[in-house]
Design a protein around this motif. Structure first.
Motif, short mmCIF file in Angstrom:
data_model
loop_
_atom_site.label_atom_id
_atom_site.label_comp_id
_atom_site.label_asym_id
_atom_site.label_seq_id
_atom_site.Cartn_x
_atom_site.Cartn_y
_atom_site.Cartn_z
N PHE A 124 75.60 -56.84 -12.58
CA PHE A 124 75.20 -56.55 -13.97
C PHE A 124 73.95 -55.67 -14.02
CE2 PHE A 124 77.64 -60.51 -14.61
CZ PHE A 124 78.57 -60.02 -15.51
N PRO A 133 69.27 -44.39 -11.88
CA PRO A 133 68.27 -43.97 -12.87
C PRO A 133 68.19 -44.91 -14.08
CG PRO A 133 69.62 -42.10 -12.19
CD PRO A 133 70.22 -43.31 -11.56
N LEU A 134 69.35 -45.37 -14.59
CA LEU A 134 69.32 -46.24 -15.77
C LEU A 134 68.63 -47.57 -15.45
CD1 LEU A 134 72.61 -46.16 -17.87
CD2 LEU A 134 70.27 -45.69 -18.61
N ALA A 162 69.45 -54.91 -17.98
CA ALA A 162 70.09 -54.68 -19.29
C ALA A 162 71.61 -54.71 -19.22
CB ALA A 162 69.61 -53.38 -19.94
N GLY A 163 72.17 -55.05 -18.05
CA GLY A 163 73.62 -55.07 -17.91
C GLY A 163 74.22 -53.70 -17.70
N PHE A 164 73.37 -52.71 -17.36
CA PHE A 164 73.86 -51.34 -17.16
C PHE A 164 74.27 -51.08 -15.72
CE2 PHE A 164 70.71 -50.07 -20.73
CZ PHE A 164 71.60 -50.51 -21.69
N GLY A 165 74.31 -52.14 -14.91
CA GLY A 165 74.70 -52.01 -13.51
C GLY A 165 73.49 -51.97 -12.60
N SER A 177 65.02 -47.02 -15.23
CA SER A 177 64.47 -46.77 -16.57
C SER A 177 64.24 -48.09 -17.31
CB SER A 177 65.43 -45.87 -17.35
OG SER A 177 65.03 -45.78 -18.70
N VAL A 178 65.21 -49.01 -17.22
CA VAL A 178 65.08 -50.31 -17.90
C VAL A 178 63.91 -51.11 -17.32
CG1 VAL A 178 66.20 -52.54 -18.32
CG2 VAL A 178 67.50 -50.41 -18.59
N GLN A 208 60.72 -49.74 -18.53
CA GLN A 208 60.44 -50.08 -19.92
C GLN A 208 59.95 -51.52 -20.05
OE1 GLN A 208 63.16 -48.81 -23.12
NE2 GLN A 208 64.14 -47.43 -21.67
N LEU A 209 60.51 -52.42 -19.25
CA LEU A 209 60.07 -53.83 -19.33
C LEU A 209 58.64 -53.99 -18.80
CD1 LEU A 209 63.33 -55.76 -18.30
CD2 LEU A 209 62.42 -55.33 -20.60
#
Lengths: 178, 278
Positions: B234, B40-41, B237-240, B44-45, B48-49
């Motif tokens: 990564f 999900p993260l 955003a580096g959130f995996g 989400s990133v 947003q981009l």
């Protein structure tokens, strides 16, 4: 499910957040980046009240006519690592930026019940839509690096490091040691 | 001989500074949409981009607040002649005008240690090349420093070989981690001399991310490096996640019998360049 948070932030809210939680922040935040941090650190300046405050590592592009701000995404937090623990000792609670922090900053977040929130790097135009007002309150001579008081509404952020030692970046390549 | 007036060069440079900073490359927009992420993260990133690119184009504001140091590539036909003033002065006047009129951030300091802002984002970093014919081509490639700071050059030795280049690229991307705003674009230069190798890596960022090196040996290496980078974990955003890089291109040049220079220029998803001709 995104959590709604407001500034100034209280300890209960800080402790309720865990790395990876998405939040929407409403309230006042203050921009400061490399040059402003150097002055706050070396001169002991307090260009905004640090107590329970949130600092946003950002240097926006100029505001076009009719808009409160230009594009306003986060800059790399690591460059502020040298200064962050000392500012937290002086009352600062929340840091907003992007990227990994040093072990010293991670330890300070735990020690002072602080919070590190990440904005999505590169989403600067989108983030500008959540900024309702922007005013330069210190170091106007620094241009993009001056300190601004922003009022933001539902500013989209991700909990990157929580006060329990959790860190979102631990999930990827770089380990976060506390 | 074709004559080009400096006022035309200033005008074109100003326009390219603005358009490069506002409009995301269609190939990168497509790559963001096609990236396969389930977390999900990460989703989400990426969302947003993609939304950010739409908002920037709609509001006519830069996609990133770091509108960069202006890197300007000039291709000047050997049968073209610049009239009415200095070429580099015209380019710098265009950069100053574009950054002012386009509400772009002025991010240049006059001295690297004494650090006073020049106030108009000049000087530009200008690379001029003489080419056949009468063409006069300007490419503006604004470079943000969140990602520039994560770039590296190493003078490998011949014995390091392909594996040495591979390890250096992966080490550089691993060390960059979340800082350069992944998903990133990677420009790799291999060969030449110290300074030329860095320029190859920079120029590799101008290439189409969906293209491949003309030599199958290097084309395969480009694909292998991109796959390995995207296994580092990564993610956006580096959130995996799986999407650490959207593209990787390599440019090569012959080199010395004793050397194997390699350079890695990292760029964020806002890998900006706009080209125009006079």
């Amino acid at each position: 499910m995104k959590k709604l948070i407001t500034t100034p932030i209280d300890d209960d809210t800080i402790c309720s957040l865990r790395a990876g939680d998405e939040v929407l922040l409403t309230g006042k935040i203050y921009t400061a980046r490399d040059a402003a941090h150097k002055r706050m650190f070396e001169n002991g300046d307090e260009p905004f009240p640090f107590a329970r405050a949130a600092v946003y590592y950002a240097g926006p592009s100029p505001a076009p006519p009719g808009r409160p701000t230009g594009s306003i995404g986060p800059t790399t937090s690591g460059r502020m690592d040298k200064y962050a623990p000392a500012l937290m000792a002086r009352g600062l609670k929340v840091m907003i930026g992007k990227g990994q922090r040093s072990p010293e900053v991670m330890a300070a977040i735990k020690r002072y019940s602080g919070l590190y929130l990440a904005a999505v790097g590169g989403a600067a135009a989108l983030l500008s839509r959540s900024v309702l007002s922007s005013e330069v309150i210190a170091y106007p001579e620094l241009g993009a690096e001056s300190v601004r008081e922003l009022f933001v509404e539902n500013f989209p952020l991700i909990t990157a490091a929580d006060c329990h030692g959790g860190c979102i970046y631990a999930l990827s390549g770089e380990p976060c040691e506390v | 001989m074709k004559e080009i007036c400096v006022s035309q060069i200033e005008e074109l440079t100003a326009r390219l500074c603005v358009s490069a900073n506002i409009n995301l490359e269609p190939s990168i927009t497509a790559a963001l949409a096609e990236a396969e992420e389930t977390a999900p993260l990460a989703r989400s990133v990426l969302g947003q981009l993609a939304e950010n690119a739409r908002v920037a184009a709609e509001l006519r504001i830069p996609m990133c607040q770091d509108t960069g140091m202006a890197v300007v590539f000039l291709e000047i036909g050997q049968d073209a002649r610049v009239t009415g003033g200095g070429l580099y002065d015209a380019v710098n006047a265009g950069v100053a005008r574009g950054y002012e009129e386009g509400f772009l951030r002025k991010s240049v300091v006059a001295d690297p240690l004494r650090r006073v802002n020049t106030g108009d984002n000049t000087p530009a970093v200008i690379h001029a090349e003489i080419v056949p014919g009468e063409v006069f081509r300007v490419t503006v490639a604004p470079k943000g420093f969140g990602s520039e700071n994560m770039s590296a050059l190493r003078m490998l030795v011949p014995a390091d070989g392909r594996a040495g280049v591979r390890d250096f690229v992966l080490e550089t991307v691993r060390r960059a981690g979340a800082n350069p705003c992944p998903p990133i674009i990677v420009g790799v230069g291999v060969g030449g001399t110290f300074e030329q190798c860095a320029l190859l890596a920079k120029k590799a960022l101008l290439l189409d991310i969906n293209g491949r090196h003309a030599d199958p040996f290097w084309a395969e290496f480009e694909g292998e490096l991109l796959d390995e980078i995207n296994r580092l974990g990564f993610g956006p955003a580096g959130f995996g996640g799986r999407t650490t890089a959207l593209g990787l291109r390599v440019l090569t040049f012959p080199t010395h019998i004793a050397g194997l220079p390699a350079a890695v220029n990292i760029s964020c998803h806002a890998t900006r360049h706009a080209t125009g001709e006079l």
